[in-house]
Design an enzyme around this catalytic site. Structure first.
Site, PDB file in Angstrom:
ATOM      1  N   CYS B  56       2.735   1.424   4.004  1.00  0.00           N
ATOM      2  CA  CYS B  56       2.346   1.491   2.598  1.00  0.00           C
ATOM      3  C   CYS B  56       1.924   2.907   2.243  1.00  0.00           C
ATOM      4  O   CYS B  56       1.487   3.664   3.089  1.00  0.00           O
ATOM      5  CB  CYS B  56       1.185   0.552   2.314  1.00  0.00           C
ATOM      6  SG  CYS B  56       1.696  -1.151   2.205  1.00  0.00           S
ATOM      7  N   MET B  57       2.028   3.226   0.968  1.00  0.00           N
ATOM      8  CA  MET B  57       1.663   4.565   0.535  1.00  0.00           C
ATOM      9  C   MET B  57       0.152   4.723   0.507  1.00  0.00           C
ATOM     10  O   MET B  57      -0.385   5.794   0.698  1.00  0.00           O
ATOM     11  CB  MET B  57       2.228   4.810  -0.840  1.00  0.00           C
ATOM     12  CG  MET B  57       2.399   6.264  -1.134  1.00  0.00           C
ATOM     13  SD  MET B  57       3.375   6.471  -2.594  1.00  0.00           S
ATOM     14  CE  MET B  57       5.003   6.518  -1.917  1.00  0.00           C
TER      15      MET B  57
END
Ligand SMILES: Cc1ncc(COP(=O)(O)O)c(C=O)c1O
Lengths: 424, 150
Positions: B56-57
């Protein structure tokens, strides 16, 4: 007026050469800039990742597919001859654009990444050996880190990192200290994709050459923002990628000095890169063809040629002047916001703003910008070691281009204020 | 395998609320949920690599336990929007058996965003679902093994 005078007047008006740089006219050349996102006008601040394409590039690519398409270098027929001429003409266009000594110093690649891998795999494997040092900076894109690490793991070279200060300025003294007897190559970004820092490239090359060390410059960001002259820089290798220069994806450029390319072994094997082939022995073509195995990116090359013609008609100096004004305005506006922490405040820099809002996750900031139609990038920007140096997990990056305006910066500032209200 | 309607009341509540809102208000609604999630603090010792979801960012942590044969999840993120999304995911799909969880569809997950965020891929709600399914499967298999050992 004569026809010619009329044409010239129209051309001048078109790019507003007399009145200087007319950003509104330029915007009209980019079809995508009139679209909306989330019901708001698109504010495209992600050109550092990939730039938008002007009509001239789109039309050139469509036109070649509709009217001129075939393979190049191969066919014994009319289309093949004309398209080969056009394709090779692009090599000359590229050579002129960066002032290479000859079009034979221009190798067409898929992108910057492939160009650097090519140099690492051919020049690197042939001329570097165990214990030799390769100097890079502390603000490289992964494309200029990983190929050298792979070479390190393969043959035992050593990677040396030239440090930067807190503004993102390269420490030239420390760089000089790394140019010792073991160092056999410098590979450095000309302009940081995260900080926007433009390094003193000519000085970097001169210092290395004083010790007989060749230099590769990663010009992915630099060629977009200012005039590059590889001979004036005296760079041994210069690489860039077409899609950031308003051209298509899947085409990049490796410039290499003729005497270096001549000594380098091929990169990949196949068609187009050979002189003669028998089962016993194959002889390789001369550069640049030696490094271009297989059918090249023909349509993309036509597109890149159109992109270079387009920016050249406007003038790299005019583009740089316009972008400098955007940079100054953006730095001022962002500087007025107490909660904005800017990364990259080098005096010499391109219009790239990396920042975080204190107490707000960059993702939340970027999502709020997106809602306002402002396209930015968030995260580590393919530069994890630099993020570690800056002591952050990631930043928001707004990277501007010639088609951006100060009014768009105002839109971003307003959206940042909204983010403060939403998340603060 | 279909999921009994009464097990999806929380999910339905979210979807109904989002449905009534325009895109802009949905965006603020998700942020609100993210902010409200902090009122029941996520155990800080679980914000570690073991509970971190990769890819995930922003960082996303999910804790999981089996209570009376169904899976209970709680999520956390360092970004408020993502915290809102992971809260909606864990709120919607807690209380399900492994089989029920495996039956949650992509369309159902899409119903929890409805265009408010264009960063679906980066936000990775599908990845959150997959992660929750994986945790439930792992617990299941672990339970099988310990049952077999008994
Ligand atoms: C400085 C720099 N180097 C290398 C690259 C890699 O370019 P490409 O992905 O086109 O190979 C980029 C673009 O992301 C860049 O900004």
């Amino acid at each position: 007026m004569t026809d010619l005078a009329q044409d010239l007047a129209r051309a001048a008006k078109h790019h507003n050469l007399e009145a200087g740089f007319d950003v509104e006219r330029i915007r009209q050349d980019f079809p995508i800039l009139s679209r909306e996102v989330h019901g708001k006008p698109l504010v495209y601040f992600d050109s550092g990742a990939s730039a938008q394409k002007p009509r001239a590039v789109i039309d050139a690519m469509v036109e070649v597919m509709e009217n001129e398409y075939t393979n190049v270098h191969r066919g014994a027929h009319y289309l093949s001859q004309t398209l080969t001429d056009r394709y090779e003409g692009v090599r000359e266009t590229i050579a002129r654009f960066i002032n290479a000594g000859s079009e034979n110093e221009i190798v067409i690649t898929r992108n910057t990444t492939e160009a650097i891998n090519l140099v690492a795999a051919t020049y690197g494997r042939k001329f570097l050996s165990k214990g030799d040092g390769v100097v890079i900076s502390d603000m490289e894109h992964h494309a200029n880190i990983v190929p050298w690490q792979m070479l390190r793991d393969e043959i035992g070279i050593e990677l040396k990192i030239a440090p930067i200060d807190d503004r993102g300025v390269l420490d030239l003294d420390a760089y000089g200290d790394l140019l010792d007897q073991n160092t056999k190559l410098v590979a450095m970004t000309h302009c940081s994709n995260v900080l926007g820092t433009v390094v003193p490239a000519a000085e970097i090359v001169r210092m290395a050459h004083d010790r007989g060390i060749p230099v590769l410059l990663d010009g992915s960001q630099a060629v977009v923002h200012s005039k590059v002259d590889v001979q004036a820089l005296d760079a041994d290798f210069y690489v860039f990628t077409g899609h950031k220069l308003y051209g298509p994806t899947a085409i990049g450029v490796l410039y290499g000095k003729a005497e270096l390319l001549a000594q380098m072994p091929p990169y990949q094997g196949g068609g187009d890169m050979i002189a003669t082939v028998t089962y016993d022995k194959t002889t390789y073509a001369e550069p640049p063809y030696r490094f271009e195995a297989g059918t090249p990116p023909i349509i993309e090359a036509i597109g890149l040629g159109a992109a270079i013609d387009y920016v050249s008609a406007i003038g790299m100096d005019a583009i740089q002047t316009h972008e400098s004004a955007l940079l100054a305005y953006g730095m001022e506006r962002l500087g007025e916001m107490p909660d904005i922490k800017l990364f990259g405040t080098a005096p010499e820099k391109a219009a790239i703003f990396s920042f975080i809002q204190e107490g707000i996750h960059p993702f939340d900031t970027a999502a709020t910008l997106d809602r306002a139609g402002v396209a930015t990038r968030v995260g580590q920007h393919c530069a994890e070691p630099l993020m570690a140096r800056l002591g952050v997990d990631g930043t928001v990056r707004a990277s501007l281009a010639m088609y951006n305006t100060t009014a768009e910066i105002d839109v971003m500032i307003a959206a940042l204020e909204r983010a403060r209200a939403l998340f603060g | 395998m279909s999921i009994p309607a009464e097990k999806l009341t929380q999910y339905d509540e979210y979807v109904e609320a989002l449905d009534l809102l325009d895109e802009e208000s949905r965006f603020e609604y998700i942020i609100d949920i993210g902010k409200r999630a902090d009122k029941t603090p996520f155990p800080s010792d679980c914000m570690d690599d073991v509970h971190l979801m990769h890819g995930c960012m922003s960082k996303v942590w999910i804790v999981h336990e089996v209570v009376d044969g169904v899976h209970e999840f709680r999520g956390q993120s360092d970004a408020i929007i993502v915290k809102g999304l992971v809260s909606m995911m864990t709120g919607s799909f807690s209380g399900l058996t492994s089989d029920e969880l495996a039956a949650v569809t992509l369309d159902q997950v899409r119903g929890l965003n409805l265009g408010a965020l264009t960063m679906q891929r980066q936000v990775g709600m599908m990845a959150m679902l997959k992660h929750m399914q994986k945790l439930s499967q792992r617990a299941e298999n672990g339970a099988d093994r310990s049952a077999a050992a008994e």
